[in-house]
Design an enzyme around this catalytic site. Structure first.
Site, PDB file in Angstrom:
ATOM      1  N   HIS A  24      15.043 -55.460   5.799  1.00  0.00           N
ATOM      2  CA  HIS A  24      15.810 -56.167   4.763  1.00  0.00           C
ATOM      3  C   HIS A  24      16.388 -57.471   5.335  1.00  0.00           C
ATOM      4  O   HIS A  24      16.327 -58.524   4.699  1.00  0.00           O
ATOM      5  CB  HIS A  24      17.010 -55.323   4.300  1.00  0.00           C
ATOM      6  CG  HIS A  24      16.677 -54.055   3.569  1.00  0.00           C
ATOM      7  ND1 HIS A  24      17.122 -52.822   3.984  1.00  0.00           N
ATOM      8  CD2 HIS A  24      15.972 -53.839   2.433  1.00  0.00           C
ATOM      9  CE1 HIS A  24      16.715 -51.892   3.126  1.00  0.00           C
ATOM     10  NE2 HIS A  24      16.010 -52.473   2.190  1.00  0.00           N
ATOM     11  N   LYS A  48      18.890 -42.220  -9.257  1.00  0.00           N
ATOM     12  CA  LYS A  48      18.545 -42.129  -7.827  1.00  0.00           C
ATOM     13  C   LYS A  48      19.559 -41.304  -7.064  1.00  0.00           C
ATOM     14  O   LYS A  48      20.743 -41.300  -7.415  1.00  0.00           O
ATOM     15  CB  LYS A  48      18.497 -43.532  -7.212  1.00  0.00           C
ATOM     16  CG  LYS A  48      17.227 -44.256  -7.505  1.00  0.00           C
ATOM     17  CD  LYS A  48      17.083 -45.471  -6.613  1.00  0.00           C
ATOM     18  CE  LYS A  48      15.784 -46.198  -6.917  1.00  0.00           C
ATOM     19  NZ  LYS A  48      15.629 -47.420  -6.160  1.00  0.00           N
ATOM     20  N   ARG A  97       5.805 -54.763   1.575  1.00  0.00           N
ATOM     21  CA  ARG A  97       5.344 -54.256   2.879  1.00  0.00           C
ATOM     22  C   ARG A  97       3.883 -53.855   2.821  1.00  0.00           C
ATOM     23  O   ARG A  97       3.067 -54.317   3.579  1.00  0.00           O
ATOM     24  CB  ARG A  97       6.166 -53.026   3.290  1.00  0.00           C
ATOM     25  CG  ARG A  97       7.542 -53.345   3.785  1.00  0.00           C
ATOM     26  CD  ARG A  97       8.404 -52.142   3.732  1.00  0.00           C
ATOM     27  NE  ARG A  97       8.634 -51.755   2.354  1.00  0.00           N
ATOM     28  CZ  ARG A  97       9.478 -50.808   1.970  1.00  0.00           C
ATOM     29  NH1 ARG A  97      10.139 -50.118   2.872  1.00  0.00           N
ATOM     30  NH2 ARG A  97       9.646 -50.534   0.698  1.00  0.00           N
ATOM     31  N   SER A 135      14.192 -47.576   4.672  1.00  0.00           N
ATOM     32  CA  SER A 135      15.438 -46.824   4.832  1.00  0.00           C
ATOM     33  C   SER A 135      15.123 -45.332   4.983  1.00  0.00           C
ATOM     34  O   SER A 135      15.724 -44.639   5.809  1.00  0.00           O
ATOM     35  CB  SER A 135      16.345 -47.034   3.624  1.00  0.00           C
ATOM     36  OG  SER A 135      16.641 -48.391   3.466  1.00  0.00           O
TER      37      SER A 135
END
Ligand code: ADP
Length: 167
Positions: A24, A48, A97, A135
């Site tokens: 990040h 979430k 990514r 993460s």
């Protein structure tokens, strides 16, 4: 003073940051070179489940980014497009990514644009060095006693160790 091509333009980098990683931070650092100001928007989504609280995610991001002069960390639990509209910001930054990121990101970019046509999503490709960092990967590694000091800032690594010591 030399002017940037996008002078006076602000951009928002929204995300869970659960927790913030060097992946990040790399995206933020590179965006902060291009835009006048980057607002790192720590978001909250009721659907979430997070490992860290809204407050902890925000505090870790604030601490990790305190040396960047044109970066501000804001926590927000509403709709991204409402934040953009209310603050007259047009640009959203997201990082890519792997190919699998693309499908989800494309869908979100289209949905946001449908809700608020003035906005644009800008994508930055991950740096090779950080392409595999997420993460969730970081949390998994800490859970099994691995060292993540090259993937997250020191204070974030300490918070992760604390989290998994408790559980
Ligand atoms: P969200 O829940 O909104 O996807 P994340 O914190 O997981 O929040 O990710 C925020 C943004 O940062 C996403 O665009 C994601 O693709 C990007 N990102 C996460 N890790 C990396 C990395 N290692 N390199 C580049 N971009 C990344």
């Amino acid at each position: 003073m030399k002017k940037k091509a996008s002078d006076s333009m602000e951009a928002v980098y929204p995300g869970s940051f659960d927790p913030i990683t060097y992946g990040h931070i790399d995206i933020i650092e590179r965006s902060a070179e291009i835009f006048e100001k980057i607002i790192v928007l720590v978001t909250y989504n009721v659907r979430k489940t997070y490992s860290f609280s809204f407050k902890e995610r925000t505090e870790m991001a604030k601490d990790s980014l305190k040396d960047f002069k044109n970066v501000e960390v804001v926590s927000y639990d509403g709709l991204l497009v409402d934040f953009l509209n209310q603050n007259s910001i047009k640009v959203v930054i997201r990082g890519l990514r792997v190919i699998s990121d693309f499908e989800h990101e494309l869908q979100m970019a289209h949905a946001n644009k449908a809700l608020y046509n003035t906005m644009e999503t800008f994508f930055l490709m991950t740096d090779n060095e950080y392409s595999y960092i997420s993460s969730s990967m970081v949390k998994e590694i800490v859970q099994f006693g691995g060292d993540v000091s090259s993937w997250v800032p020191e204070k974030v690594a300490a918070k992760l160790m604390e989290l998994y010591k408790k559980n």
